[in-house]
Design an enzyme around this catalytic site. Structure first.
Site, short mmCIF file in Angstrom:
data_model
loop_
_atom_site.label_atom_id
_atom_site.label_comp_id
_atom_site.label_asym_id
_atom_site.label_seq_id
_atom_site.Cartn_x
_atom_site.Cartn_y
_atom_site.Cartn_z
N GLY A 70 60.18 33.88 -1.58
CA GLY A 70 60.29 35.31 -1.91
C GLY A 70 61.41 36.00 -1.16
O GLY A 70 61.17 36.93 -0.38
N GLY A 78 63.45 38.12 -2.18
CA GLY A 78 63.50 39.55 -2.50
C GLY A 78 62.59 40.37 -1.62
O GLY A 78 62.73 41.61 -1.55
N ASP A 79 61.64 39.74 -0.96
CA ASP A 79 60.79 40.39 0.04
C ASP A 79 61.25 40.06 1.46
O ASP A 79 61.34 40.94 2.32
CB ASP A 79 59.33 39.91 -0.12
CG ASP A 79 58.61 40.55 -1.27
OD1 ASP A 79 58.70 41.78 -1.41
OD2 ASP A 79 57.94 39.83 -2.02
N ILE A 80 61.52 38.79 1.72
CA ILE A 80 61.72 38.33 3.10
C ILE A 80 63.06 38.79 3.67
O ILE A 80 63.14 39.15 4.84
CB ILE A 80 61.54 36.81 3.18
CG1 ILE A 80 60.06 36.46 2.93
CG2 ILE A 80 62.00 36.26 4.52
CD1 ILE A 80 59.77 34.99 2.83
#
Length: 407
Positions: free
Chosen positions: A177, A179-181
């Site tokens: 992820g 796009g989150d991390i």
């Protein structure tokens, strides 16, 4: 929670109003470095608690691997912010904290009367950090500010999907992820920078990272390619548009990565595969030449690698040429590097008789300072202790609990 003496962020209190992945990863990074992170959950808990995966022996199911991985080293309380008294408790906690982190959509905290400016009036040194899909209007009003976002949204809009995958295939999501991390990691950097500013000026700060922006920054190469050359980079499979050899090559029993774009490494690679003639071949003399003939480079390298096992290739190349096996998670668990670097950490899992592994903390200090890892909190596990630290009398806490303001 006991923090090891000398931990880098010892003494820092962080109020964590986040859920899912991006926000909890921010506060996990801070907790791993010694901050006292107080995770505030609604009565139903973080949305990732029930998502698993659950160990087959776990009948308690207090939380699964997803929650365990990014909420370790935190204390947990339950607070109902839909109530006036719940918001009052939150304000008291913010007054007593150095940092607040949230990942609601823009405007949610303001509607609760808990926006940055309101909390700053109570605590002028507060660092307030937000990680959202499209940022906060305070730092730049996005036309998408009201939209919800997840990792896949940030990956799609930030450009990474358009350059990931095979040339004749569809756009491809990156496995982890990012796009989150990535925005989470940048938010943690922003928080630390803001804390340094508070030390110097005494004034609190608002830290804002948009998931879209973070992924775009990760794709910096496509920006200068388009700006300098007017091109629109597409999917390039496992190759690199500017470097060769630089990518994946087939072995007899798997895949390996080789990165030898520099002339010295190319020469060493040619020697190792017993093809010294390639060094003087004008098609391969420089990196630019090799990029222009990348398919020929692939043919000559794979002519050698395809007949050998990953282990045999590693034995010949690894000491001199940048290369690596494409590891499965089983190989990672067996890798002596991973054990030596404490990158698999076994934590107690409520409901399971034996500890279970999560990914370790990659930030290391030569002094050895750090934090012994602790499991993620049960829902509301530390509510009484945290409210006691605020100076709340026991009868007041009992009343809040009776009225389900806290749990």
């Amino acid at each position: 929670m006991n923090v090891a003496a000398g931990a880098p962020l010892q003494g820092l209190r962080v109020l964590d109003l986040t859920r899912a992945l991006a926000g909890p990863f921010v506060t996990m990074l801070l907790a791993d470095l010694g901050a006292d992170v107080i995770k505030v959950e609604p009565p139903e808990g973080d949305i990732t608690r029930p998502q698993g995966p659950f160990h087959p022996a776990d009948e308690l199911r207090a939380y699964g691997g997803y929650f365990a991985s990014v909420n370790r080293n935190k204390r947990g309380i339950v607070l109902d912010l839909s109530t006036v008294r719940g918001r009052t408790v939150l304000r008291d906690l913010a007054r007593d904290s150095d940092v607040l982190v949230e990942n609601f959509r823009a405007g949610v905290m303001e509607r609760l009367g808990l926006g940055f400016e309101s909390l700053l009036a109570d605590n002028p040194r507060l660092v307030y950090a937000a990680v959202r899909g499209f940022g906060d209007p305070r730092t730049g009003v996005s036309p998408y500010a009201g939209r919800p976002a997840y990792d896949v949204v940030a990956q799609a809009m930030g450009g990474i999907m358009a350059i990931t995958g095979q040339p004749d295939g569809p756009p491809t999501k990156v496995g982890p992820g990012v796009g989150d991390i990535l925005p989470a990691t940048l938010t943690a950097v922003g928080i630390l920078a803001a804390l340094r500013q508070v030390e110097a000026t005494g004034a609190g700060e608002f830290v804002d990272v948009a998931m879209y922006d973070a992924v775009l920054s990760l794709c910096e190469r496509i920006v200068y390619q388009h700006s300098y050359l007017g091109v629109s980079p597409g999917r390039e499979g496992n190759a690199h548009p500017l470097l060769c050899p630089f990518g994946l090559y087939r072995a007899a029993d798997g895949w390996i990565a080789i990165a030898a774009p520099g002339d010295r490494h190319w020469q060493l690679l040619c020697k190792a595969i017993d093809r010294p003639d390639l060094v003087e071949d004008p098609r391969f003399r420089t990196n630019r030449d090799r990029v222009a003939h990348r398919e020929l480079v692939r043919e000559v390298v794979e002519e050698w690698t395809a007949g050998r096992s990953v282990t045999a290739i590693e034995a010949v190349l690894a000491a001199t040429v940048p290369m690596a096996p494409v590891n499965s998670v089983e190989r990672i668990f067996a890798d002596p590097h991973v054990r030596a670097r404490s990158m698999l950490v076994e934590l107690e899992q409520p409901g399971v008789p034996t500890p279970l592994a999560v990914a370790g903390q990659p930030i290391k200090f030569a002094s050895g300072s750090g934090v012994p890892m602790h499991r993620a909190p049960l829902l509301g596990e530390h509510t009484d202790a945290v409210l006691d630290e605020l100076g709340y009398p026991s009868d007041h806490v009992a009343g809040l609990r009776r009225d389900r303001v806290v749990a």
